[in-house]
Design an enzyme around this catalytic site. Structure first.
Site, short mmCIF file in Angstrom:
data_model
loop_
_atom_site.label_atom_id
_atom_site.label_comp_id
_atom_site.label_asym_id
_atom_site.label_seq_id
_atom_site.Cartn_x
_atom_site.Cartn_y
_atom_site.Cartn_z
CE1 TYR A 21 1.61 -0.96 12.05
CE2 TYR A 21 3.59 -1.01 10.70
CZ TYR A 21 2.72 -1.64 11.55
OH TYR A 21 2.95 -2.95 11.89
CD GLU A 22 -1.87 0.47 7.49
OE1 GLU A 22 -2.73 1.13 6.89
OE2 GLU A 22 -0.93 -0.07 6.91
N GLY A 23 -2.56 5.09 10.21
CA GLY A 23 -3.29 6.16 10.88
C GLY A 23 -2.96 6.15 12.36
CG MET A 32 -1.76 1.16 1.46
SD MET A 32 -3.02 0.87 2.74
CE MET A 32 -2.01 0.48 4.16
NE ARG A 44 -6.98 3.53 9.59
CZ ARG A 44 -7.52 4.67 9.19
NH1 ARG A 44 -8.84 4.78 9.17
NH2 ARG A 44 -6.77 5.69 8.82
#
Length: 596
Positions: free
Chosen positions: A439-441, A162, A295
């Site tokens: 990571y991933e927000g 990604m 997530r």
């Protein structure tokens, strides 16, 4: 010392006993996956994690990844482990059978993910990113792209990534600069640079499929002008095998605090051929399909590392002798007692245990909803499940990773000075767990998502999927009985959540900063109530099982003891969350910027 044995008994409990009344079960599409079958899968996954992945966890951390003549090399043993992983069918576990997958429920898949990350989180990122990429391709790509790429990715022959972040933009993806120029044959030329790309390049597979966010020439400004493109490292030939290099290169490997055996790359795309995934300028919609999948998986990563850290701490607390028990010697045959006799060590171990069991219970509840959203034949159930998953995804990601890192820190503390040096192996858990909060927000972004998007969506409809079952449980199990204290504690915490929700709704409409100031505390409050609900249910089931008698009394007694500790020592944190939310933004935002 790094030790890991999958907590299979607790996994069976959350899978087969805890959530049978949640309305997300009894799915005809998954009827073939009986407890006997899923138990066999879990047993084999536990063996693979213990015998194949755990032995290369610390050595992988010590060696790390490196670039050799332009090729990213993974640590010794990783290629062999990945080959065994792929040949064992683990990459295809939860994938759609249409593309060669086995179609197992997410409830089982997430438990396997926990095992992989508990034994070796760096290894887990390679197949983990691929699973998210295949989800996005399956949901949004044209049929010809699905046919060309999904079978190879599901089989594990190819992996996926990604590619979002650029040096100047992380959370604010509206600033990205990577360009996509249309070609006459329907493809696009992708040019730009991305950073922090997990599994961006490696030597485990013959091809890597990148999902890249980029801008079309006439794209609107901001996030509304972002499109998603599939960009392979090598262009497949007519026979489907990797052929011509596609202008995709790794410029550098990030030197990280942890996850050193996972290649985190700076990727360059130079006139690379790519294909549009989804509609033009709708890339964020497609990418969020992948990100939401990831997530939940990142939350499971935090749980996996937390479980490994807990097991290492228990091992050490039983082996290390220091001092005597305050209530009198427990091991007079030894020069001192094992430190597990000391109350403060017990505090740390019980906290770790409660975090892990509580997160596993909540995670399985959400996984059941994911399965219902995908497979229920009832449209109303699918919508209800989708609402619940949307609400709980930021909670799973943030709460599980917060607690995973805290658990890893407690493991270091349990070891004392020996925990701070590399030889013990537990400091790796703290380093590895730390990134999961980012990571991933980041977890702060998860809290803003919960408060700013999920709570007001559809006039609060999402929140009702959580409030209704908790309220019903409290009403049905109040009064006298062995659950009385737990239900009272849950009721008090739930009341704080309801009041906090009303306060945020009231103040947030007038001043968005008020909602943002409350967001992190609100997410923690909701997560604690979710854990409390699951622990109360677990204690009720355990008490009933003990009353029936049987050979598993020790497990159910331990479940009640852990629940009691949670309600005594952890759930009271909800009062602090409530007071912080009630205080509002004033003191948080009151200091002039120049005074910092």
């Amino acid at each position: 010392m790094q030790v890991y044995d999958a907590p299979l008994r607790d996994m069976r409990f959350v899978l087969n006993e805890l959530h049978q009344d949640d309305g997300f079960g009894d799915l005809p599409a998954l009827a073939e996956f009986t407890p006997d079958l899923t138990d066999a899968v879990l047993e084999e996954a536990a063996r693979f994690a213990r015998e194949v992945l755990l032995p290369i966890n610390r050595s992988g951390d010590e060696e790390g990844c490196h670039i050799d003549n332009g090729i990213v090399r993974t640590p010794a043993g990783f290629r062999e482990a990945y080959s065994a992983f792929r040949e064992g069918g683990w990459t295809a576990l939860a994938a759609d059978p249409e593309w060669g997958g086995q179609g197992l429920p997410e409830t089982v898949n997430k438990l396997v993910e926990e095992m992989i990350c508990g034994a070796n989180i760096s290894f887990g990122l390679y197949p983990g990113l691929t699973h998210g990429a295949t989800t996005a391709i399956e949901s949004h790509a044209a049929d010809e792209l699905k046919q060309a790429y999904l079978p190879k990715m599901v089989s594990g022959e190819w992996t996926g990534t990604m590619c979002l972040t650029e040096a100047h933009c992380g959370t604010d993806l509206g600033l990205l600069r990577t360009k996509a120029v249309p070609q006459a044959n329907g493809s696009y030329r992708i040019t730009g640079s991305k950073i922090f790309i997990s599994a961006g390049d490696h030597d485990l597979t013959e091809n890597i499929i990148h999902l890249v966010l980029a801008r079309l020439p006439d794209a609107p400004r901001g996030v509304k002008g972002i499109s998603l493109f599939l960009v392979p490292k090598y262009l497949p030939g007519a026979d489907g095998t990797p052929g011509q290099a596609n202008g995709v290169s790794c410029a550098n490997i990030e030197h990280k605090m942890g996850l050193k055996a996972s290649a985190t790359c700076q990727m360059n795309f130079e006139d690379s051929t790519g294909w549009l995934v989804g509609a033009p300028n709708k890339g964020m919609e497609a990418m969020f399909t992948m990100m939401n999948t990831e997530r939940v998986s990142v939350g499971v990563q935090g749980l996996g590392v937390g479980e490994a850290a807990y097991q290492a701490a228990v091992w050490y607390a039983r082996e290390r002798i220091q001092g005597r028990s305050l209530s009198g010697p427990k091991r007079p045959d030894l020069a001192a007692d094992p430190i597990i006799v000391h109350p403060d060590v017990r505090r740390m171990l019980m906290t770790m245990r409660a975090y892990n069991e509580g997160c596993r219970a909540v995670g399985n509840w959400v996984s059941r909803a994911i399965d219902a959203e995908r497979h229920s034949e009832d449209a109303e159930v699918r919508q209800h499940a989708a609402d619940f998953v949307a609400l709980m995804t930021p909670v799973v990601k943030a709460l599980f990773t917060d607690y995973g890192f805290e658990t890893a820190n407690l493991a270091v503390q349990t070891y004392g000075g020996h925990g701070y040096i590399r030889e013990s192996g537990v400091e790796q858990y703290a380093r590895d767990a730390r990134i999961t909060m980012i990571y991933e927000g980041t977890n702060g972004i998860q809290a803003l998502d919960l408060v700013g998007r999920k709570l007001p969506a559809n006039m609060g409809r999402l929140l009702r999927t959580f409030f209704h079952p908790v309220s019903a449980f409290i009403e049905e199990n109040g009064g006298e009985g062995p659950l009385k204290r737990m239900v009272e504690g849950l009721q008090q915490a739930f009341g704080a959540l309801q009041l906090s929700t009303a306060k945020i709704a009231e103040k947030g409409m007038k001043d968005p900063e008020e909602a943002a100031a409350a967001a992190t505390d609100y997410l923690r409050l909701l997560g604690l109530v979710a854990m409390g609900y699951c622990f109360a249910k677990a204690a009720k089931i355990a008490a009933a099982k003990l009353a029936e008698g049987g050979d598993d009394a020790a497990f159910y007694q331990a479940k009640i003891a852990t629940a009691a500790f949670f309600f005594d020592r952890i759930l009271p944190q909800t009062s602090a969350c409530f007071l912080a939310i009630k205080a509002g933004k004033k003191s948080m935002m009151g200091l002039d910027e120049a005074a910092f």
